[in-house]
Design an enzyme around this catalytic site. Structure first.
Site, PDB file in Angstrom:
ATOM      1  N   ASP A  19       0.844  -1.193   0.000  1.00  0.00           N
ATOM      2  CA  ASP A  19       0.000   0.000   0.000  1.00  0.00           C
ATOM      3  C   ASP A  19       0.882   1.248   0.000  1.00  0.00           C
ATOM      4  O   ASP A  19       1.652   1.481   0.930  1.00  0.00           O
ATOM      5  CB  ASP A  19      -0.897  -0.011   1.245  1.00  0.00           C
ATOM      6  CG  ASP A  19      -2.020   1.012   1.172  1.00  0.00           C
ATOM      7  OD1 ASP A  19      -1.868   2.020   0.463  1.00  0.00           O
ATOM      8  OD2 ASP A  19      -3.050   0.802   1.828  1.00  0.00           O
ATOM      9  N   GLN A  20       0.783   2.016  -1.071  1.00  0.00           N
ATOM     10  CA  GLN A  20       1.403   3.342  -1.131  1.00  0.00           C
ATOM     11  C   GLN A  20       2.917   3.262  -1.411  1.00  0.00           C
ATOM     12  O   GLN A  20       3.681   4.102  -0.976  1.00  0.00           O
ATOM     13  CB  GLN A  20       1.118   4.138   0.150  1.00  0.00           C
ATOM     14  CG  GLN A  20       1.057   5.647  -0.062  1.00  0.00           C
ATOM     15  CD  GLN A  20       0.101   6.351   0.889  1.00  0.00           C
ATOM     16  OE1 GLN A  20      -1.057   5.959   0.993  1.00  0.00           O
ATOM     17  NE2 GLN A  20       0.545   7.404   1.554  1.00  0.00           N
ATOM     18  N   CYS A  59      -6.630   4.043  -2.281  1.00  0.00           N
ATOM     19  CA  CYS A  59      -6.840   2.646  -1.899  1.00  0.00           C
ATOM     20  C   CYS A  59      -8.111   2.044  -2.486  1.00  0.00           C
ATOM     21  O   CYS A  59      -8.090   0.953  -3.052  1.00  0.00           O
ATOM     22  CB  CYS A  59      -6.877   2.523  -0.379  1.00  0.00           C
ATOM     23  SG  CYS A  59      -5.376   3.090   0.454  1.00  0.00           S
ATOM     24  N   HIS A 112      -9.808  -3.261   2.364  1.00  0.00           N
ATOM     25  CA  HIS A 112     -10.396  -1.936   2.146  1.00  0.00           C
ATOM     26  C   HIS A 112     -11.591  -2.007   1.199  1.00  0.00           C
ATOM     27  O   HIS A 112     -11.669  -1.328   0.178  1.00  0.00           O
ATOM     28  CB  HIS A 112      -9.347  -0.942   1.638  1.00  0.00           C
ATOM     29  CG  HIS A 112      -9.686   0.465   2.023  1.00  0.00           C
ATOM     30  ND1 HIS A 112      -8.736   1.448   2.152  1.00  0.00           N
ATOM     31  CD2 HIS A 112     -10.867   1.064   2.307  1.00  0.00           C
ATOM     32  CE1 HIS A 112      -9.298   2.592   2.498  1.00  0.00           C
ATOM     33  NE2 HIS A 112     -10.603   2.366   2.600  1.00  0.00           N
ATOM     34  N   ASP A 311      -1.030  -0.506  -4.734  1.00  0.00           N
ATOM     35  CA  ASP A 311      -2.283   0.123  -5.156  1.00  0.00           C
ATOM     36  C   ASP A 311      -2.062   1.541  -5.671  1.00  0.00           C
ATOM     37  O   ASP A 311      -2.820   2.042  -6.504  1.00  0.00           O
ATOM     38  CB  ASP A 311      -3.329   0.097  -4.033  1.00  0.00           C
ATOM     39  CG  ASP A 311      -2.876   0.784  -2.749  1.00  0.00           C
ATOM     40  OD1 ASP A 311      -1.674   1.122  -2.620  1.00  0.00           O
ATOM     41  OD2 ASP A 311      -3.718   0.976  -1.852  1.00  0.00           O
ATOM     42  N   HIS A 312      -1.021   2.211  -5.198  1.00  0.00           N
ATOM     43  CA  HIS A 312      -0.677   3.570  -5.640  1.00  0.00           C
ATOM     44  C   HIS A 312       0.640   3.936  -4.985  1.00  0.00           C
ATOM     45  O   HIS A 312       1.213   3.138  -4.234  1.00  0.00           O
ATOM     46  CB  HIS A 312      -1.769   4.582  -5.270  1.00  0.00           C
ATOM     47  CG  HIS A 312      -2.164   4.539  -3.827  1.00  0.00           C
ATOM     48  ND1 HIS A 312      -1.388   5.071  -2.823  1.00  0.00           N
ATOM     49  CD2 HIS A 312      -3.241   3.984  -3.204  1.00  0.00           C
ATOM     50  CE1 HIS A 312      -1.961   4.865  -1.657  1.00  0.00           C
ATOM     51  NE2 HIS A 312      -3.096   4.189  -1.845  1.00  0.00           N
TER      52      HIS A 312
END
Length: 509
Positions: A19-20, A59, A112, A311-312
């Protein structure tokens, strides 16, 4: 030694989603500070896609793309919004199709989705969402009912009197960083891998498996173990790139706010935030090696595909921005690696780097092709498997991305070499030459020598936005100031509709 024959007729597949994690934050990609030796090893034994993006870089919508194989145009999620019942809006998922075709499917870590306990096609979920996006309405004392990590953590004797405060007050969207103060095995990153290793003992050995291994980090809290924090906090400070266009969003600036999304932090806070962020990355990298070694112990390495992505990204101060949602490289560019299973692709080239522009929507068709499963017609991503064989198939020349942010829709197009951005509020435009200016320091939209090029990109965006619910296009031109929405009218209509049963897609071998 040559790989032995497959012990089953289809590969196991592990999809690792962090994540991130920025796309440039890999030592394999030449990052000057971050060291990721174990993720690098996946790249050395497979294919790294150097121009991979998250088209809706937060997310919720990013995971919709990952699970459905769809572009924003198809899945209709244009921004961050909790509370949309996932299975009503998106009934056909990668994991659901795999399950319908004989795979055992397991998710461990961050989902999420809404409701939090929705399995969205998985046989089972062991959940840790980090910040519990809905459960907090029920009061912090009841979070363990919604989060398996917290349930486990609060039962550990080593947690002691701090069992109700697993994060030490380090915020889930804060740039304030502090090392983890508990024994390392209690950290949620370790928990995800411990659960995965335990699950390998419990899996059904007679069928192939799909494991979604999903880490909440390197997303804040920036609280890695002390060794990982120390690895970076003593590095010389580095100033982030700041573009000549940074004033385009000046009205949203909040300097020195610990949760700022647009603003400048004092140098010490910024440097510690980077140390915590990079420390989270190194911590995950080491725990991934722990999992990969466990696969070897179970003699599953050569039968298992490993896919690694995020995800990003995280802006981490680039252009005075933090977190995500924006179209710039720190936010939208993500890592993407496919390491084939040696017993199923023994001749797959190793150490490839593919420069074609790819996106999270491409993961689902890739996974399904590797599994020998028919790709549903709901999918508009494309399989990456031909690239992993050393082929160069006909491929898209552009992706369209967007996100509602700063009270407007931030629209963008890229082929990985150039990028055109349009902000719907006042129609501000930006154009970057990513080859000559990879850090997006110079907005070329007013450069007379690039005017025709900018116009071509603008017209391409008009094509993507024609017919949208918001009315972004009228009379063949972009329209500014339109009200924005975080999901399409079609998605909104599903929120009150009965749940649709998951699709069953037959095996196509």
């Amino acid at each position: 030694m040559e790989p032995g024959p497959p012990v089953q007729d289809r590969p196991n597949i592990v999809l690792i989603c962090v994540d991130q994690w920025r796309g440039d934050a890999l030592s394999a990609a030449g990052h000057p500070v971050v060291r990721t030796p174990h993720v690098d090893e996946l790249a050395r034994n497979g294919t790294r896609f150097s121009r991979a993006y998250s088209a809706t870089p937060t997310c919720v919508p990013a995971r919709v793309a990952l699970f459905t194989g769809q572009s924003p145009e198809r899945h209709g999620r244009y921004g961050y919004r909790d509370g949309v019942p996932f299975s009503r809006a998106h009934p056909v998922t990668m994991q659901g199709v795999l399950g319908a075709n004989g795979y055992q499917t397991q998710a461990i870590g961050k989902m999420h989705v809404y409701p939090e306990r929705a399995r969205v096609g998985f046989d089972d979920v062991r959940l840790h969402d980090g910040f519990l996006h809905f459960s907090r309405r029920y009061g912090g004392r009841n979070l363990e009912a919604h989060d398996d990590y917290l349930t486990w953590y609060r039962r550990q004797p080593a947690a002691g009197a701090a069992a109700d405060h697993a994060e030490d007050g380090v915020g889930c969207n804060s740039m304030v960083a502090a090392p983890w103060s508990r024994p390392e095995h209690l950290h949620p990153t370790n928990w995800v891998v411990s659960e995965a290793v335990d699950w390998l003992y419990r899996r059904d050995p007679e069928v192939p498996f799909f494991l979604y291994l999903s880490f909440h980090r390197p997303h804040a809290p920036f609280n890695p173990p002390q060794w990982a924090f120390d690895q970076y906090v003593h590095q010389p400070p580095q100033d982030p790139p700041v573009g000549d266009w940074v004033g385009d969003f000046e009205e949203f600036r909040a300097d020195d706010h610990h949760q700022t999304v647009m603003g400048r932090l004092d140098p010490q806070t910024h440097h510690r935030a980077k140390a915590g962020y990079y420390g989270n990355i190194s911590h995950i990298d080491l725990q991934l090696n722990r999992f990969l070694e466990a696969l070897g112990d179970f003699q599953l390495t050569d039968d298992t595909v490993i896919i690694f992505t995020s995800d990003h990204g995280e802006m981490m101060g680039d252009h005075d921005m933090y977190r995500k949602s924006v179209p710039y490289e720190g936010s939208a560019h993500v890592p993407l690696i496919v390491r084939p299973a040696a017993n199923f692709q023994p001749d797959a080239p190793k150490g490839q780097v593919c420069d074609e522009v790819t996106e999270l929507r491409d993961v689902m068709p890739t996974v399904l092709e590797l599994a020998g499963v028919e790709v549903p017609d709901t999918v508009d991503g494309a399989s990456l498997v031909p690239f992993t064989r050393g082929e160069r198939p006909d491929w898209r020349d552009v992706i369209h991305g967007e996100h509602v942010h700063f009270g407007q829709s931030l629209q963008w197009l890229t082929d990985g070499r150039a990028k055109y951005c349009w902000a719907s509020g006042e129609g501000k435009e930006q154009f970057f030459d990513l080859t000559a200016d990879p850090h997006e320091r110079h907005n070329l939209v007013a450069d007379a020598d690039r005017a025709d090029e900018v116009d071509r990109w603008r017209r391409r965006l008009i094509t993507f936005l024609t017919g949208r619910d918001e009315g972004f296009v009228a009379d063949g031109a972009l329209v500014t100031g339109r009200p924005v929405q975080t999901e399409s009218n079609a998605v909104r209509a599903t929120m009150s509709a009965p749940r649709t049963a998951p699709a069953t897609v037959r095996l196509g071998r």
